[in-house]
Design a protein around this motif. Structure first.
Motif, PDB file in Angstrom:
ATOM      1  N   LEU A   1     -21.221  33.824  40.056  1.00  0.00           N
ATOM      2  CA  LEU A   1     -20.493  33.944  41.321  1.00  0.00           C
ATOM      3  C   LEU A   1     -19.568  32.760  41.579  1.00  0.00           C
ATOM      4  O   LEU A   1     -18.689  32.832  42.435  1.00  0.00           O
ATOM      5  CB  LEU A   1     -21.485  34.078  42.485  1.00  0.00           C
ATOM      6  CG  LEU A   1     -22.311  35.365  42.508  1.00  0.00           C
ATOM      7  CD1 LEU A   1     -23.390  35.263  43.578  1.00  0.00           C
ATOM      8  CD2 LEU A   1     -21.417  36.576  42.737  1.00  0.00           C
ATOM      9  N   GLN A   2     -19.762  31.689  40.840  1.00  0.00           N
ATOM     10  CA  GLN A   2     -18.977  30.473  41.062  1.00  0.00           C
ATOM     11  C   GLN A   2     -17.530  30.671  40.593  1.00  0.00           C
ATOM     12  O   GLN A   2     -17.280  31.307  39.588  1.00  0.00           O
ATOM     13  CB  GLN A   2     -19.605  29.291  40.317  1.00  0.00           C
ATOM     14  CG  GLN A   2     -21.012  28.950  40.778  1.00  0.00           C
ATOM     15  CD  GLN A   2     -21.060  28.687  42.271  1.00  0.00           C
ATOM     16  OE1 GLN A   2     -20.284  27.894  42.803  1.00  0.00           O
ATOM     17  NE2 GLN A   2     -21.971  29.365  42.940  1.00  0.00           N
TER      18      GLN A   2
ATOM     19  N   ASN B   1      -5.687  31.711  37.317  1.00  0.00           N
ATOM     20  CA  ASN B   1      -6.212  32.359  38.520  1.00  0.00           C
ATOM     21  C   ASN B   1      -7.621  31.873  38.815  1.00  0.00           C
ATOM     22  O   ASN B   1      -8.396  31.606  37.899  1.00  0.00           O
ATOM     23  CB  ASN B   1      -6.241  33.884  38.329  1.00  0.00           C
ATOM     24  CG  ASN B   1      -4.861  34.455  38.118  1.00  0.00           C
ATOM     25  OD1 ASN B   1      -3.984  34.298  38.950  1.00  0.00           O
ATOM     26  ND2 ASN B   1      -4.660  35.104  36.984  1.00  0.00           N
ATOM     27  N   ASN B   2      -7.968  31.816  40.089  1.00  0.00           N
ATOM     28  CA  ASN B   2      -9.328  31.507  40.497  1.00  0.00           C
ATOM     29  C   ASN B   2     -10.110  32.814  40.541  1.00  0.00           C
ATOM     30  O   ASN B   2      -9.766  33.716  41.313  1.00  0.00           O
ATOM     31  CB  ASN B   2      -9.347  30.833  41.874  1.00  0.00           C
ATOM     32  CG  ASN B   2      -8.733  29.465  41.830  1.00  0.00           C
ATOM     33  OD1 ASN B   2      -8.913  28.725  40.871  1.00  0.00           O
ATOM     34  ND2 ASN B   2      -7.972  29.110  42.854  1.00  0.00           N
ATOM     35  N   VAL B   3     -11.117  32.916  39.700  1.00  0.00           N
ATOM     36  CA  VAL B   3     -11.936  34.121  39.624  1.00  0.00           C
ATOM     37  C   VAL B   3     -13.398  33.727  39.479  1.00  0.00           C
ATOM     38  O   VAL B   3     -13.718  32.611  39.079  1.00  0.00           O
ATOM     39  CB  VAL B   3     -11.527  35.023  38.420  1.00  0.00           C
ATOM     40  CG1 VAL B   3     -10.098  35.514  38.567  1.00  0.00           C
ATOM     41  CG2 VAL B   3     -11.710  34.302  37.100  1.00  0.00           C
ATOM     42  N   SER B   4     -14.279  34.650  39.799  1.00  0.00           N
ATOM     43  CA  SER B   4     -15.701  34.430  39.536  1.00  0.00           C
ATOM     44  C   SER B   4     -15.977  34.764  38.078  1.00  0.00           C
ATOM     45  O   SER B   4     -15.152  35.388  37.392  1.00  0.00           O
ATOM     46  CB  SER B   4     -16.558  35.320  40.446  1.00  0.00           C
ATOM     47  OG  SER B   4     -16.451  36.680  40.051  1.00  0.00           O
ATOM     48  N   GLY B   5     -17.154  34.385  37.613  1.00  0.00           N
ATOM     49  CA  GLY B   5     -17.559  34.754  36.265  1.00  0.00           C
ATOM     50  C   GLY B   5     -17.622  36.267  36.106  1.00  0.00           C
ATOM     51  O   GLY B   5     -17.264  36.804  35.057  1.00  0.00           O
ATOM     52  N   TRP B   6     -18.069  36.942  37.156  1.00  0.00           N
ATOM     53  CA  TRP B   6     -18.143  38.404  37.114  1.00  0.00           C
ATOM     54  C   TRP B   6     -16.748  39.006  36.952  1.00  0.00           C
ATOM     55  O   TRP B   6     -16.556  39.937  36.174  1.00  0.00           O
ATOM     56  CB  TRP B   6     -18.819  38.964  38.374  1.00  0.00           C
ATOM     57  CG  TRP B   6     -20.261  38.617  38.472  1.00  0.00           C
ATOM     58  CD1 TRP B   6     -20.845  37.789  39.392  1.00  0.00           C
ATOM     59  CD2 TRP B   6     -21.320  39.068  37.627  1.00  0.00           C
ATOM     60  NE1 TRP B   6     -22.196  37.700  39.165  1.00  0.00           N
ATOM     61  CE2 TRP B   6     -22.513  38.467  38.091  1.00  0.00           C
ATOM     62  CE3 TRP B   6     -21.376  39.899  36.512  1.00  0.00           C
ATOM     63  CZ2 TRP B   6     -23.745  38.696  37.480  1.00  0.00           C
ATOM     64  CZ3 TRP B   6     -22.607  40.123  35.905  1.00  0.00           C
ATOM     65  CH2 TRP B   6     -23.770  39.525  36.394  1.00  0.00           C
TER      66      TRP B   6
END
Length: 128
Positions: free
Chosen positions: A71-72, A79-84
């Motif tokens: 989730l981090q 781009n800023n993304v979560s691991g998911w």
């Protein structure tokens, strides 16, 4: 249109960037333009071996993180993304190019193309 070999190299680059680097934290060393610039033939066994090694490394990276870590936020392709999000992107990207490879294979093989599986029952989708 890209050759199948080019697509396999490109898939390896995407998996490395999104999963091995983005999720696993390895340095991002991807050179995306180089994935499409290669013009010399690469032996099929090497293409498949390289992709398999990349997938094994990605699986190992995913096995090391837990759901909370996924989730981090992280930075992938600027781009800023979560691991998911990185994982879902990589899987859907892989699937899309897999369909492209199937299409190219069918075009090249024409009437010699053989389906791996055909439905045998109505439940499986066989026409009555």
């Amino acid at each position: 249109m890209n050759s199948i070999g080019t697509i396999l190299v490109h898939l390896g680059g995407n998996v490395r960037q999104h999963l091995i680097s983005g999720v696993g934290g390895a340095p991002d060393v991807r050179d995306r333009p180089a994935e499409f610039a290669e013009r010399d033939p690469i032996p099929t066994k090497q293409l498949l071996s390289d992709l398999r090694a990349t997938l094994d490394e990605a699986i190992a990276a995913l096995e090391k993180v837990d759901a909370a870590e996924m989730l981090q936020p992280r930075r992938v392709q600027g781009n800023n993304v979560s691991g998911w999000q990185a994982a879902v992107h990589s899987v859907s990207h892989f699937f899309g190019h897999t369909q492209e490879i199937i299409c190219l294979t069918r075009q090249m093989q024409a009437e010699n193309y053989q389906f791996y599986w055909t439905p045998q029952s109505a439940e499986e989708g066989k026409s009555p």
